[in-house]
Write a protein that holds these residues in place. Structure first.
Motif, mmCIF file in Angstrom:
data_model
loop_
_atom_site.group_PDB
_atom_site.id
_atom_site.type_symbol
_atom_site.label_atom_id
_atom_site.label_comp_id
_atom_site.label_asym_id
_atom_site.label_seq_id
_atom_site.Cartn_x
_atom_site.Cartn_y
_atom_site.Cartn_z
ATOM 1 N N PHE A 41 0.795 -1.247 0.000
ATOM 2 C CA PHE A 41 0.000 0.000 0.000
ATOM 3 C C PHE A 41 0.820 1.287 0.000
ATOM 4 C CE2 PHE A 41 -3.106 2.656 2.767
ATOM 5 C CZ PHE A 41 -3.901 3.027 1.699
ATOM 6 N N GLN A 42 2.121 1.215 0.315
ATOM 7 C CA GLN A 42 2.824 2.484 0.503
ATOM 8 C C GLN A 42 4.122 2.563 -0.271
ATOM 9 O OE1 GLN A 42 5.470 2.537 4.160
ATOM 10 N NE2 GLN A 42 3.631 1.560 4.950
ATOM 11 N N GLY A 43 4.581 3.788 -0.463
ATOM 12 C CA GLY A 43 5.872 4.030 -1.086
ATOM 13 C C GLY A 43 6.409 5.368 -0.616
ATOM 14 N N VAL A 44 7.377 5.858 -1.374
ATOM 15 C CA VAL A 44 7.989 7.130 -1.004
ATOM 16 C C VAL A 44 8.210 7.935 -2.284
ATOM 17 C CG1 VAL A 44 10.354 6.160 -1.087
ATOM 18 C CG2 VAL A 44 9.886 8.166 0.334
ATOM 19 N N GLY A 88 10.964 12.303 -0.499
ATOM 20 C CA GLY A 88 11.057 11.547 0.745
ATOM 21 C C GLY A 88 9.744 11.486 1.514
ATOM 22 N N ASN A 89 8.661 11.944 0.902
ATOM 23 C CA ASN A 89 7.348 11.887 1.570
ATOM 24 C C ASN A 89 6.729 10.509 1.404
ATOM 25 O OD1 ASN A 89 7.108 14.875 2.088
ATOM 26 N ND2 ASN A 89 7.329 14.859 -0.144
ATOM 27 N N ILE A 90 6.047 10.053 2.453
ATOM 28 C CA ILE A 90 5.365 8.762 2.371
ATOM 29 C C ILE A 90 4.090 8.914 1.542
ATOM 30 C CG2 ILE A 90 4.087 7.049 3.735
ATOM 31 C CD1 ILE A 90 6.284 7.369 5.865
ATOM 32 N N THR A 91 3.878 7.977 0.641
ATOM 33 C CA THR A 91 2.688 8.015 -0.222
ATOM 34 C C THR A 91 1.926 6.705 -0.070
ATOM 35 O OG1 THR A 91 4.000 7.088 -2.012
ATOM 36 C CG2 THR A 91 3.760 9.479 -1.983
ATOM 37 N N THR A 92 0.644 6.703 -0.448
ATOM 38 C CA THR A 92 -0.079 5.433 -0.523
ATOM 39 C C THR A 92 -0.693 5.284 -1.914
ATOM 40 O OG1 THR A 92 -2.214 6.233 0.300
ATOM 41 C CG2 THR A 92 -0.635 5.461 1.950
ATOM 42 N N LEU A 93 -1.039 4.041 -2.237
ATOM 43 C CA LEU A 93 -1.348 3.684 -3.628
ATOM 44 C C LEU A 93 -2.834 3.581 -3.941
ATOM 45 C CD1 LEU A 93 1.238 0.753 -3.929
ATOM 46 C CD2 LEU A 93 1.608 3.201 -4.299
ATOM 47 N N GLY A 94 -3.679 4.094 -3.061
ATOM 48 C CA GLY A 94 -5.127 3.954 -3.288
ATOM 49 C C GLY A 94 -5.639 2.712 -2.594
ATOM 50 N N ARG A 95 -6.948 2.723 -2.264
ATOM 51 C CA ARG A 95 -7.531 1.615 -1.511
ATOM 52 C C ARG A 95 -7.320 0.301 -2.262
ATOM 53 N NH1 ARG A 95 -10.418 2.988 2.964
ATOM 54 N NH2 ARG A 95 -9.632 0.938 3.548
#
Ligand code: ADP
Ligand code: ASP
Ligand code: MG
Length: 422
Positions: free
Chosen positions: A140-143, A147-154
């Motif tokens: 679910f997550q990346g960067v 360097g900000n944490i991101t998520t990939l959608g539900r």
């Protein structure tokens, strides 16, 4: 010995008892000599809980001001479940290590809450695998670049798993979930739904994009792009079932058409309750209307799905389209503020109580009359069709939400999806 990626969904990770079971299953695969990478989702309910807390503090602002923080928040669900799984694996006597997306790194763009994976470094993971460790990587997550944490959608852990499998050139990606494969339709709506042993990549792509949440659409896109063998199977079988049997269970997404697939005209039925309909009434019928209306919507980053424009009468027409329900209020406000005054339309009306039901099948390419059979079945049930959209291998209709289950079941039966295929 092969490199295998396992993905476990939220329900499969739903309690410490279930996490222990996951660990035992993974240990079985590791002890059979495989190099194992495991991608877990957050424990069931956790992502909703976290996002709910944010909503209590600040109902989503139209400009999306706090999306970055939502990702920072939601990503913790997977961080916790990954650490717990690594602990459970160690308790099983395996060497295991867990990583967050930014540690690997899973690099994404900066589109918070719906980021896309751009690349994955495999160095660190490979070193661990070569040292005999099981590697757990947060789903679910990346960067992003900053360097900000991101998520990939539900539902994004599916995509993490397939992308990681692609980056590592894994032998196979096994997606363990709370059903034992991909069914002809959601088995929670139609108990007579049948599990498909295989489903073509194209059909799976359509099913996922039309609302079958069993796989996130981007995971299917990745599987297609990098030809990752992808299987959906149950995490609720006893963990110690025979590994050969388990490896062949569930549903395999295939990239080549086999004879069996040719036979089914319709392979599956998908539905989606997440959309809402907007109609702009009494629009002067002249060139540039669609652009004027939909351009404004697109500029606000709102995705549009089904679109229809009625025949004009006395130089005026009605223009309708669907958007995600979450974007509905924003889209209506925008149209009222910006489009209605300049366009000279009479009114804007909307309906959030709609759903989209779709039939999908590569057999539709070579068979005529499939769509008309769909319309007949719905009319026999007294269900009014509000909008229609077709492509080569699917037909979708927008109907009143209250008839969704009836429509799905009637179509499932009419297209013989409850009958075993030859
Ligand atoms: P996970 O948490 O494991 O990712 P999801 O809830 O995201 O699980 O996806 C699995 C669910 O997808 C099933 O419980 C089922 O209700 C739903 N689903 C929808 N359409 C289908 C389908 N065609 N086949 C199987 N499951 C489906
Ligand atoms: N935990 C995330 C969600 O609930 C990602 C996933 O489960 O795939 O959407
Ligand atoms: Mg899911």
């Amino acid at each position: 010995m092969a490199l295998i990626v396992h993905k476990y969904g939220g329900t499969s990770m739903g309690s410490t008892e279930r996490i222990r079971n996951v660990a035992k299953r993974v240990a079985k695969w590791a002890r059979a000599g495989h190099q194992m990478v495991v991608v877990p989702s957050a424990m069931s309910g956790e992502t909703n809980r976290l996002l709910g807390l944010a909503k209590e503090l600040a109902p989503a602002s139209p400009d999306g001001g706090h999306y970055r923080e939502l990702d920072m928040l939601a990503a913790t669900g997977e961080q916790a479940s990954s650490a717990l799984l690594a602990i459970a694996l160690q308790a099983e006597g395996l060497e295991a290590v867990s990583y967050a997306g930014w540690q690997v790194q899973v690099k994404t763009d900066s589109a918070y809450t719906k980021a896309r994976i751009e690349s994955i470094d495999d160095e660190r993971v490979r070193a661990d695998l070569d040292a005999g460790r099981v590697v757990v990587i947060t789903g679910f997550q990346g960067v992003d670049e900053g360097g900000n944490i991101t998520t990939l959608g539900r539902g994004g852990s599916d995509t993490s798993a397939v992308a990681i499998a692609a980056a590592l050139k894994a032998h196979e990606c096994l997606t363990f979930t709370d059903v034992d494969g991909v069914y002809t339709t959601d088995p929670r709506v139609e108990p007579d739904a049948r599990r498909l042993k295989t489903v073509s990549f194209e059909e799976m792509l359509e099913m996922a994009s039309l609302g079958s949440k069993v796989l996130q659409i981007r995971s299917v896109e990745f599987a297609g792009k990098y030809k990752v063998p992808l299987r959906v199977l149950s995490s609720f079988t006893p963990w110690d079932i025979d590994i050969e049997e388990e490896a062949k269970s569930g549903t395999l997404i295939t990239f080549e058409e086999d004879e069996n697939m040719e036979k089914a005209v319709v392979s599956g039925i998908a539905f989606n309750r997440d959309e809402a309909k907007i109609s702009v009434l009494g629009v002067p019928d002249k060139p540039g209307i669609a652009y004027h209306i939909l351009g404004a919507v697109a500029d606000a980053n709102i995705e549009v799905d089904v679109i229809i424009q009625n025949l004009s009468k006395d130089g005026r027409t009605d223009f309708s389209f669907t958007v995600h329900r979450n974007d509905y209020a924003r889209a209506v406000d925008l149209l009222k503020d910006k489009v209605l005054p300049t366009l000279g339309a009479a009114d804007i009306v909307g309906d959030t109580k709609i759903c989209k039901v779709s039939i999908v099948g590569i057999g539709m390419r070579s068979h005529v009359g499939v769509a008309s059979k769909m319309f007949r079945v719905l009319s026999e049930e007294g269900i009014n069709i509000q909008m229609i959209s077709t492509s080569e291998i699917k037909t979708s209709v927008v109907i009143d939400e209250k008839y969704m289950e009836l429509a799905v079941r009637a179509l499932h039966k009419a297209f013989d999806l409850d009958q075993p295929t030859a």
